[in-house]
Enzyme design. Sequence first.
Site, PDB file in Angstrom:
ATOM      1  CG  HIS A  21     -50.333 -36.178 -10.686  1.00 48.90           C
ATOM      2  ND1 HIS A  21     -49.328 -35.250 -10.824  1.00 48.90           N
ATOM      3  CD2 HIS A  21     -50.082 -37.136 -11.611  1.00 48.90           C
ATOM      4  CE1 HIS A  21     -48.518 -35.626 -11.802  1.00 48.90           C
ATOM      5  NE2 HIS A  21     -48.955 -36.759 -12.308  1.00 48.90           N
TER       6      HIS A  21
ATOM      7  CE1 TYR B 262     -48.340 -27.021  -8.126  1.00 46.25           C
ATOM      8  CE2 TYR B 262     -48.298 -24.729  -8.812  1.00 46.25           C
ATOM      9  CZ  TYR B 262     -48.875 -25.984  -8.865  1.00 46.25           C
ATOM     10  OH  TYR B 262     -49.973 -26.196  -9.665  1.00 46.25           O
TER      11      TYR B 262
ATOM     12  N   PRO C 188     -51.890 -18.320 -13.165  1.00 43.10           N
ATOM     13  CG  PRO C 188     -50.180 -18.807 -14.683  1.00 43.10           C
ATOM     14  CD  PRO C 188     -50.936 -17.677 -14.084  1.00 43.10           C
TER      15      PRO C 188
ATOM     16  CE  LYS D 162     -58.118 -24.456  -8.160  1.00 43.34           C
ATOM     17  NZ  LYS D 162     -58.507 -25.807  -8.320  1.00 43.34           N
TER      18      LYS D 162
ATOM     19  CE1 TYR E 119     -52.471 -27.056  -7.707  1.00 41.96           C
ATOM     20  CE2 TYR E 119     -53.071 -29.379  -7.800  1.00 41.96           C
ATOM     21  CZ  TYR E 119     -52.336 -28.308  -8.287  1.00 41.96           C
ATOM     22  OH  TYR E 119     -51.477 -28.485  -9.340  1.00 41.96           O
TER      23      TYR E 119
END
Length: 386
Positions: free
Chosen positions: A72, A195, A287, A291, A379
């Site tokens: 991604h 998200y 979560p 990570k 990220y």
Amino acid sequence: MRTQVAIIGSGPAGLLLSHLLHRQGIDSVVLESRDRDYVEHRQRAGVLEQGTTDVLRDSGAGERLDREGLVHHGVELRFGGAGHRIPLTDLTGRTVTVYAQTEVVKDLVAKRLADGGDVRFEAEVVALDASAPSVTFRSGGRTHTLDCDYIAGCDGFHGVSRPAVPGLRTYSREYPFAWLGILADVAPSTEELIYAGHDNGFALHSLRSPQVSRLYLQVSPDEDLAGWSDARIWDELATRFATDDGWKLHEGPITDRSVTPMRSFVAEPMRHDRLLLAGDAAHIVPPTGAKGLNLAVSDVILLAQAFAERYASGSETLLDGYSAACLRRVWRAEHFSYWMTHLLHADPAASDFDRRLQRSHLDYVVSSQAASTSLAENYVGLPVTF
Ligand code: RFL
Ligand code: PHB
């Protein structure tokens, strides 16, 4: 019975450590309290940092990952009825890969066994001595002792290793919410992860494959799963992901569901005598930042380097620096995970003022290149070094 490194736990941390040690000619035995099937099917993480895929590939455990992992280049933040893409690769030059923790674990178990590794399931460690050093475990109705040079405590948050460290300092934070996670046999409604921040609470659209979706809903920490029929889950997901331009969520049969509490936790230091902690045994993150698994892997990369130095030259310099090196990265990930969590969840105690601030923060993150880049570099993962 004797080995060089006794490893407690066959999660990603313990299995990867055993695999990396084997490649350096260092012997280990992995002791796991659960059976193999349970360990290989426990639904958990799904997003691998590039550093995680690199170590799997470079150590010869990445064949299926390379075939089936979905690379991604961005994620979407969705709020106020609109989506905003964070172009991770444009901003950082790096990617993440969607490949389930269950598959990482299956690949590593298969690799250890193919390489003649000693991985014992249904072998529960009941005591350990960090100075002798040795571990005592129950297997097949009998009690056994395994002598070793070092013990790697890779036994997760509820394991026996951390309580064996005297004078441990712990830091923690509980959140007033949890995640209800589902797996569904339906093609994902999105190519990249979404998200979503909504007044009803956070939602996350992830995936496992082109045929399987993984979705999460923010719920209360004491949520009773019985109150969530399939229809209620899909309705609530559709509400939280709704956009002004009529985006559609595909529904399908739900094959797995569970509620996960959210917590932040760090134990310091990560070494006591001949015992070294790695992964969830030493730290937990909520979560939201994806990570946890990646931190377990970065601990183990450093630990394998430290053992390599120790067995090649007799020097414990890297082992002595192990805890401090891990904790620098752990605290960065702790902050990022806490920050992402607050950015996107609906806190039941938030005032109108807090909610306005949160919205302003979201608007800033998606409109400022500096702010997007900060999210993106955390990220995709920061460098793993001593
Ligand atoms: P694990 O995987 O918990 O493995 C520890 C193992 O030790 C065994 N054990 C014992 N064995 C022998 N004797 C004893 N006395 C023992 N006590 C315990 C246990 O049975 C177990 O098999 O820890 P490890 O290896 O440190 O790995 C950590 C990861 O599992 C965890 O951080 C991640 O799953 C967190 N996480 C995520 N991480 C990510 O990087 N990306 C994600 O997208 C992500 N999503 C998630 C997550 C965790 C979640 N849950 C359910 C907590 C999503 C969820 C919902
Ligand atoms: C998952 O796919 O399970 C997943 C993805 C991203 C997260 C957490 C979990 O932040």
